[in-house]
Design an enzyme around this catalytic site. Structure first.
Site: not given
Ligand code: ADP
Ligand code: ASP
Ligand code: MG
Length: 814
Positions: A554, A605, A610, A612, A666, A677, A681
């Site tokens: 989610t 991960e 995603a 990778l 998203e 986002d 990261k």
């Protein structure tokens, strides 16, 4: 001669008794003694009836009626009509005597141990009588013999001890002077020299058979029951358990002592001394080979032969500062317990030499506390000892094997597997024979502990992972499909057995302890119960499976807030939800710490790039001693898609809409477009590189107009994109004029991070980044000028799902 014993389930009704007939009828080359238990459940009913009567509760009559019905029905179903009346009247007259006995208990409002033995003896008496009548009627050369005339015991009612000299003489005499082929005898019951009925302890029919087998020096003792032998663990609790082909007397004794109910522990002793093999067989599958119990075959075979468990245990410990100064303290401690008739199941290694700790049956715990506290009243008063306490609700699990002594590391493996699965060990004991290692744990953990140990010692090849999946949208449903497709491969090649036990979306949730069929999960979920996150967690806890993994697909803050509870239960967490790892630094640290403390991996991960392997690579760099100096990256598959597809032939609105529809953003596209986002990261990358950073400290040069940033829902957001189209066209034009492409770049250097839209010139590492690809450049101590580059598809449901999958496999190999 052979002795065959049939347990309660094997003689539970006429149908089963016909099976017994065929098994016994097949033996023609030697004489047989057939020892039978009461029909399944009858002993319990007799005891329940006696208890009610002693409480002057007239309900006991209903039980009597039930007992009567079971036996009379059995006769009617087994015997030909013309032979029924004699058997029926004999059984009825026995039942009348039973009724009189119980009535007596009812009138005086009590039972004595002697009366109880008399009452329960009817179970075996009736079953053996009926079976003998049937075998005769059905053409066998058979007869009935009352064991009470053969087996003589002392008068410890309920668990009498056999007087072997007299008993053996009687048994030998009987079989010498009797030539009947099939001799049916009641198990469990015996008599004292005074002629009172006694019993040999619950499960004691096995013992009766062993006593007879030893006395006549039978060629074999066969125990016929409802499972195909002695298993590597109780098959009712461990599905993967297998029947043990061959086991030594000592191993069998040890396993049964610690709870393998299939053999009553005292059974081995008499046959062991005569070297008579025991074969444990299944009445319902007579062709299965079963288990053979004989003398050990020195040093060959597996180290751990089986795992057993025994419940209803309490730990009683005596400790105090004055312990060392008091002479003879353990002698007194054990004496007190023994005088109170409390038997010690195990003596455990105490946490320090200043205490003694024993495992006893739970029902003896209160008595033990009273007698020990009385005996040490003086020492307790003078504060040399603390008052004893009993801890109840415990169980013992034991690893058993003759060859365990010659192998190091078994207990290490035992306790580390239990520890990994959060099974708390209350006490440990290693048998002096080194034939067993046992541990005391809480009752609720027994099933998990048995399965964990069974997996560790008997299924080394295959490891079971139990998944609980929350969120089955784009990513979640792809993930479940991938699991379905790979299941077989993983089992065969990686020896991982993946089972999805629970699934939830925001509306419903469903559980299946055997694994939800993944071809059908949508159907199962739609029929599930209403979704409730707390109950989802509660159910996972209750199932208490080893190797449990919670999978969060989610983007929910509430779900992220649950990770702590999972990790604290040693439930691993795999998530593509970035909220937890980009929340405040303290929370991120705490989750990482809990994962270490509770041996439950916390893997995310897919939070960056995603599928990778970016975080995994970073982890290996750091673990091997490298240091990250600088990170440059394009981390937003969505923004990359948008800026790669946007030009003066289309509109910004259209391209963002397309990205959303194709699953590149998203659910709320503003999270991507605003750069939040990407901030999350780069924050996670910095943190995983070992830097302490918070999101507020990251500079975000957003290209979105103020108005877009302030919108509250998707529609309003898209409206502002349409309205500000000229501004987006302007950005495109400026870049195109300089022969540059627009990329949303994240940078981390010198402890600082920033994100923003950059014009990337031809020839730059980022220039040729296609579609929704991501790229990360790690400048480290080992890669100072030429960075370590990871590049590839960085968004989309399918690659994200495969990243989650990869994390799960990492846990499987953990
Ligand atoms: P019977 O009535 O035939 O004497 P029991 O119920 O006394 O049968 O013993 C058989 C049962 O023992 C099995 O059904 C199983 O539940 C239980 N059991 C416990 N541990 C083991 C084990 N290691 N192997 C086989 N059975 C076991
Ligand atoms: N019928 C007795 C019991 O239930 C003895 C036996 O079955 O072995 O304990
Ligand atoms: Mg039994």
């Amino acid at each position: 001669m052979k002795v065959l014993k049939f347990g309660g389930t094997s003689v539970a009704s006429s149908q089963e008794i016909r099976r017994v007939r065929s098994i016994v009828g097949n033996i023609t080359d030697t004489r047989v003694a057939v020892v039978v238990s009461a029909m399944g459940g009858i002993t319990d009913l007799l005891l329940a009836m006696a208890t009610l009567a002693s409480q002057q509760d007239p309900e006991y009559k209903k039980i009597l009626k039930e007992i009567e019905n079971r036996h009379l029905t059995c006769i009617r179903e087994l015997l030909p009509v013309d032979q029924q009346s004699a058997a029926l009247s004999k059984v009825k007259s026995e039942l009348n005597i039973l009724e009189t006995l119980v009535e007596g208990a009812f009138l005086i409002g009590e039972t004595t141990p002697r009366l109880l033995d008399k009452i329960v003896s009817y179970g075996e008496l009736l079953s053996s009588f009926i079976i003998s009548q049937f075998l005769m009627a059905d053409g066998l050369d058979a007869c009935f013999k009352d064991s009470r005339e053969l087996i003589i015991t002392n008068e410890v009612f309920g668990k009498a001890a056999v007087r072997f000299e007299e008993t053996n003489a009687h048994i030998r005499d009987y079989f010498e002077h009797n030539n009947t082929q099939v001799n049916v005898l009641p198990g469990f019951i015996a008599s004292s020299s005074n002629g009172n009925s006694t019993t040999l302890g619950r499960g004691g029919s096995d013992y009766t058979a062993a006593v007879i087998a030893a006395a006549v020096e039978a060629e074999e003792l066969e125990i016929w029951t409802d499972v195909s032998g002695m298993y590597t663990a109780n098959p009712k609790l461990v599905k993967q358990a297998k029947a043990i082909e061959h086991i030594s007397y000592e191993e069998a004794m040890e396993l049964s002592h610690f709870g393998a109910k299939v053999l009553y522990p005292p059974t081995i002793q008499p046959v062991l001394s005569k070297n008579i093999p025991i074969r444990i067989k299944n009445t319902f599958q007579p062709d299965s080979p079963g288990t053979l119990v004989t003398r050990s075959k020195n040093g060959k075979g597996k180290t751990v032969r089986g795992i057993s468990n025994i419940g209803g245990i309490a730990l009683v410990s005596l400790e105090g500062p004055g312990m060392i100064g008091i002479p003879g303290i353990s002698k007194r401690f054990f004496e007190v317990l023994s005088l109170a008739d409390i038997s010690v199941v195990m003596i455990t290694q105490a946490s320090s030499e200043h205490s003694i700790c024993v495992g006893i049956a739970e029902q003896d715990a209160d008595l033990a506390v009273t007698v020990v506290n009385e005996a040490f009243a003086y020492e307790i008063e003078s504060r040399k000892l603390k008052p004893v306490l009993a801890e109840k609700g415990l169980a013992i699990i034991a690893l058993v094997g003759d060859n365990m002594k010659s192998h190091q590391g078994l207990s290490g493996k035992m306790f580390s597997s239990l520890g990994k699965n959060n099974v708390n060990i209350r006490a440990i004991a290693q048998g002096a024979s080194e034939r067993n290692i046992s541990a005391v744990i809480v009752q609720e953990d027994v099933k998990k502990a048995l399965n964990t140990l069974h997996e560790a010692f008997f299924e080394e090849q295959v490891k079971q992972l139990n998944l609980f999946v929350m969120g089955v949208g784009n990513v979640g449903s792809k993930f479940l499909n991938q699991v379905q497709q790979q299941k077989k491969y993983l089992k065969e090649n990686l020896k991982l057995n993946i089972r999805v036990v629970g699934i939830s979306n925001s509306r419903t949730m469903a559980f299946d302890e055997n694994g939800i069929p993944l071809t059908d999960w949508e159907q199962v979920l739609s029929k599930g119960q209403p979704a409730n996150a707390d109950q989802f967690l509660a159910q996972i806890r209750k199932l208490n499976y080893r190797n449990s993994i919670f999978v969060d697909n989610t983007a929910s803050e509430d779900v992220a807030a649950m990770y702590e509870s999972f990790l604290r239960q040693s439930i691993s967490v795999v998530t593509c939800n970035k909220i937890a790892c980009s929340s405040d630094y303290e929370n991120y640290r705490k989750l990482k710490r809990l994962a270490r403390e509770y041996n439950a991996p916390f893997l995310f991960e897919t939070n960056v790039g995603a599928g990778l392997p970016i975080l995994d690579t970073l982890k290996h760099l750091i673990a091997s001693g490298d240091r990250v100096h600088k990170i440059q990256a394009v981390l937003s598959g969505s923004l990359n898609f948008v800026w790669n597809n946007f030009n003066d032939n289309t509109t910004f609105y259209k391209v963002v809409k397309q990205a959303q529809e194709e699953g590149y953003t998203e659910p709320d596209p503003k999270i991507d477009l605003s750069g939040i986002d990407v901030m999350r990261k780069i924050l996670i990358l910095a943190r995983e590189s070992g830097y302490q950073l918070d999101i507020d400290a990251i500079e975000n040069k957003s290209f979105l107009p103020e108005e877009s940033l302030e919108t509250q829902d998707n529609d309003a957001f898209f409206n502002t994109l349409e309205k500000h189209e000229p501004a987006f066209q302007q950005l495109y034009k400026e870049a195109a004029e300089e022969d540059c492409k627009l990329k949303y770049v994240a940078e981390f250097a010198d402890g600082q991070a920033n994100v923003g839209l950059h014009k990337i010139p031809r020839g730059h590492d980022f220039y040729n980044l296609e579609g929704s690809d991501n790229i990360v450049l790690f400048y480290t101590e080992r890669y100072p000028r030429q960075p370590l580059i990871i590049k590839g598809a960085g968004a989309g449901a399918a690659v994200t799902a495969s990243g989650i999958f990869a994390d799960i496999i990492r846990i499987g190999n953990f």
